[in-house]
Design an enzyme around this catalytic site. Structure first.
Site, short mmCIF file in Angstrom:
data_model
loop_
_atom_site.label_atom_id
_atom_site.label_comp_id
_atom_site.label_asym_id
_atom_site.label_seq_id
_atom_site.Cartn_x
_atom_site.Cartn_y
_atom_site.Cartn_z
N GLU A 265 0.88 -1.17 0.00
CA GLU A 265 0.00 0.00 0.00
C GLU A 265 0.91 1.21 0.00
OE1 GLU A 265 -3.17 0.05 -0.31
OE2 GLU A 265 -3.49 -2.10 -0.12
N CYS A 302 -1.64 9.07 3.70
CA CYS A 302 -1.69 8.54 2.34
C CYS A 302 -2.96 8.99 1.65
CB CYS A 302 -1.60 7.02 2.37
SG CYS A 302 -2.76 6.29 3.51
#
Ligand code: NAP
Length: 528
Positions: A265, A302
């Site tokens: 990720e 993020c």
């Protein structure tokens, strides 16, 4: 204050590695913190061998016991008390309120995994009973379910020292599925890693789990990470961090004699689309909320909004500029991230046709405490420069100004993969959104309507992943209980005697789970 021994933890033993030293830095005071040492290759091998030895034993442990183990981990994290928050804050500067919330999220996600492990239907049991009389050939009895894949290497990110840290979602989902974990601790917060290793050490002892199911390798050397990923006993990887780091890990895994899956990720620019109608309605409110979202946690999420797509709207831009300038400067996580931010902004302002709208002379003087940065370019320039899609990790965002809805669609079509994308629109925009939405469905794992991407609800319906480069596998999520599926593989059992079948596949259905039996979902036992 808890005594910290600057150690790694390998298969139940506390060890003091003798590899090169590294020291994290307090981002708020610039003070250098305790010295830790890198693990060396023999320590990597000891950890992976112990994990391999523990794999079979751990995978056979009944769901109820594995669930109790996860609950014990959560309890031991709570038992670390506020020292966990204070010591972690020295390493990351995120502040006690944020860390208090992140600890609660971490404990809650562990308890959620404990619940689904106990309940057991996550194994997706499927049964097709035999038809011995079938012509021209008899049909065998086939039963399949998910099983753990083996020792998992985990790499956590520095911006979520708890939720994506040593006992964060990657480690816990791997353990929940029945896999041992060898963690490469993030070098920005080694004390936090050591505390978490103590928590799991206590839980392992309390629950009588095999010692090799968890190891913590401290270190800041790329060679250590690569050795871990290429160790033949490692069967999968959970990675959270930068695109550069994730790509290096993916390449190392792909180059093994036996490649393994990497669930990485990575970064994301989380493009947001604001229609002209919505800006006409509430540009001030939206601009102020956007400024807060860009600067939340110094933009070190993020899911931070890094690209804003609008049509010309001077009032929105002016309010956003002011809103960003009104946001207080807050510390970056560490000097690497601070200097990467400064470098990223400097790279962008070197491109053609880019304006820095809120430029302050001292904005980048202090990499650990930079000002927010609002950049602007035209859609035509953006469409000609792929590099403008790269993440500047920190409080920066790029406005992409379009001439028309058609140009907004062209920008959407040109986007790389992202974790999220957001649409701010009114009912009058329906026909435009009907065109935009199918494009964005190809570009991101989560689409937010009239909201902001920062803030990730942890629940079963969350999807935290997206097409590359946001993640290595758009089909998987690293947040929410479906994260467990990354670390499991199907095994089908053909004509297997009842006494050998796993409980989840037994006729009596002892776990009372919903299974697919001869094509229909049911929790009923099978009557032979
Ligand atoms: P990072 O620098 O990539 O570090 C993550 C881990 O990867 C660390 O253990 C690091 O160890 C290792 N690593 C980094 N580069 C490597 C390389 N070239 N070879 C081998 N190992 C390497 O990430 P970070 O700065 O801590 O985190 C910030 C980034 O994470 C941002 O881009 C953010 O968007 C992303 N993030 C994504 C998510 C998500 O869910 N998608 C969540 C949080 C953060 P060493 O430092 O020892 O090399």
């Amino acid at each position: 204050m808890t005594q910290i021994n600057q150690q790694s933890y390998i298969a139940g033993e506390w060890v003091s590695p003798t590899g090169p030293a590294f020291r994290p830095q307090n981002p708020a005071t610039s003070e250098l913190l305790s010295t830790f040492h890198n693990c060396q290759s023999n320590e990597v091998s000891t950890a992976t061998s112990a994990a391999w030895d523990a794999y079979l034993q751990f995978s056979l442990i009944q769901p109820k016991k594995r669930s109790e183990f996860l609950i014990a981990i959560a309890e031991e994290i709570q038992a670390l008390g506020d020292d966990l928050l204070t010591l972690c804050n020295e390493e990351c500067g995120l502040g006690l309120p944020r860390l208090t919330g992140e600890r609660a999220r971490t404990v809650n996600q562990i308890n959620a995994f404990a619940e689904i492990v106990k309940e057991s239907s996550w194994v997706q049991a499927s049964i097709d009973t035999a038809e011995p009389q079938r012509q021209p050939l008899p049909k065998p009895d086939l039963r399949k379910m998910l099983k753990p894949i083996g020792p998992i290497a985990v790499f956590g990110a520095s911006n979520f020292p708890f939720a994506f840290g040593a006992l964060g979602g990657d480690t816990i989902s791997a353990l929940a599925a029945g896999n041992p974990v060898v963690l490469k601790g993030h070098p920005a917060h080694p004390t936090t890693n050591e505390l978490f290793a103590r928590a799991i050490d206590n839980a392992i002892t309390k629950c009588g789990m095999p010692k090799g199911i968890f190891s913590l390798l401290q270190g800041d050397e790329i060679s250590l990470s690569v050795q871990l990923v290429t160790d033949p006993l490692i069967q999968g990887v959970g990675f959270t961090g930068s695109l550069q780091g994730g790509r290096a890990i993916m390449n190392a895994a792909a180059n093994r004699d036996t490649p393994i899956p990497v669930y990485a990720e990575m970064g994301s620019t989380n493009p947001m689309f604001f229609t002209h109608n919505i800006l006409q309605q509430s540009s001030n409110d939206l601009a102020n909320k956007l400024a807060a979202s860009v600067c939340m946690g110094s933009g070190q999420f993020c899911t931070s909004p890094g690209i804003i797509v609008i049509q010309k709207h001077p009032n929105f831009i002016e309010t956003l500029t002011q809103g960003l300038n009104n946001q207080p400067r807050t510390p970056m996580l560490n000097k690497n991230i601070g200097s990467a931010f400064v470098k990223g902004v400097k790279r962008f302002i070197g491109y053609d046709d880019i304006q820095w709208l809120n430029k302050q002379d001292d904005a980048l003087n202090e990499p650990l405490m930079p000002a927010s940065v609002l950049l602007k370019t035209s859609a035509a320039t953006f469409l000609n420069n792929e590099a403008m899609q790269s993440e500047i990790f920190g409080p920066a965002t790029l406005l992409v100004e379009c001439d028309s809805e058609q140009q907004m669609l062209a920008v959407a079509n040109a986007l790389e993969g992202n974790l999220t994308t957001s649409i701010h629109a009114t009912e009058q925009d329906q026909s435009f959104i009907n065109e935009l939405l199918p494009v964005l469905e190809q570009k991101a794992g989560r689409i937010i309507f009239n909201g902001f991407p920062t803030g990730v609800e942890v629940c079963g319906s969350q999807h935290h992943g997206g097409p590359y480069p946001a993640s290595s596998n758009a089909a998987s999520t690293s947040v929410g209980i479906d994260a467990i599926h990354r670390f499991a593989k199907f095994v089908a059992y053909q004509d297997t005697p009842a006494y050998l079948l796993p409980q989840a596949l037994a006729d009596e259905n002892p776990y009372k789970i919903v299974r697919r039996v001869n094509g229909c979902f049911t929790a009923s036992p099978i009557k032979q």
